[in-house]
Design an enzyme around this catalytic site. Structure first.
Site, PDB file in Angstrom:
ATOM      1  N   ARG A  40       0.814  -1.206   0.000  1.00 42.94           N
ATOM      2  CA  ARG A  40       0.000   0.000   0.000  1.00 42.94           C
ATOM      3  C   ARG A  40       0.852   1.262   0.000  1.00 42.94           C
ATOM      4  NH1 ARG A  40      -2.590  -4.245   2.462  1.00 42.94           N
ATOM      5  NH2 ARG A  40      -1.079  -4.124   4.109  1.00 42.94           N
ATOM      6  N   GLU A  77       9.931 -14.373  -0.264  1.00 42.42           N
ATOM      7  CA  GLU A  77       9.902 -15.546   0.614  1.00 42.42           C
ATOM      8  C   GLU A  77       9.368 -16.759  -0.146  1.00 42.42           C
ATOM      9  OE1 GLU A  77       7.454 -12.717   1.845  1.00 42.42           O
ATOM     10  OE2 GLU A  77       9.458 -11.888   1.773  1.00 42.42           O
TER      11      GLU A  77
END
Length: 153
Positions: A40, A77
């Site tokens: 965001r 990840e």
């Protein structure tokens, strides 16, 4: 972050805090750079840039920006991703602050900084609302100044 976005008073207060920090820390900033991905940063960057009377530069997923771009691959990840910035987004030596909502492992923030370094921008600081300290993402930024409003272990 979503509750902050829903509450206009809380969101205004957030932008106030970020603005106060930047005005106190840096006399001259040319652009706010925000990551326009799944994060965001793009919701925080434009109102912050407007408050400071400067422009906003997006960093996006590959293939989303028009014209010539610089791109960089980086590890997540759960795999790999690629970021881009327009080749003419900043001039060499222009002073920028990179903003995002959250710093976790630091991969995306490092990739954005790599793109800005290629364009020879001067990165004044990486600024986030929340830092997850246990993931040690800020360590990946090395010598780039970093500031977070909230830290969680």
């Amino acid at each position: 972050i979503s509750p902050l976005l829903k509450d206009p008073v809380a969101f205004r207060t957030l932008i106030d805090l970020l603005e106060d920090h930047l005005r106190a820390s840096f006399p001259k900033i040319d652009f706010i750079v925000g990551e326009w991905l799944d994060s965001r940063g793009f919701l925080i960057g434009p109102p912050l840039a407007q408050r400071l009377g400067i422009g906003f530069v997006p960093v996006r997923k590959k293939g989303k920006l028009p014209g010539p771009t610089e791109s960089v691959c980086y590890a997540l990840e759960y795999g790999q991703a690629e970021l881009e910035i327009q080749s003419d987004a900043v001039e060499p030596g222009q002073k920028v602050v990179v903003v995002d909502d959250l710093l976790a492992t630091g991969g995306t923030m490092c990739a954005a900084c790599e793109l800005l370094k290629r364009l020879k921008a001067e990165i004044l600081e990486c600024l986030v609302i929340i830092e997850l300290k246990s993931l040690k993402g800020s360590e990946k930024l090395h010598s780039i100044p970093f500031h977070s409003l909230l830290q969680y272990d």
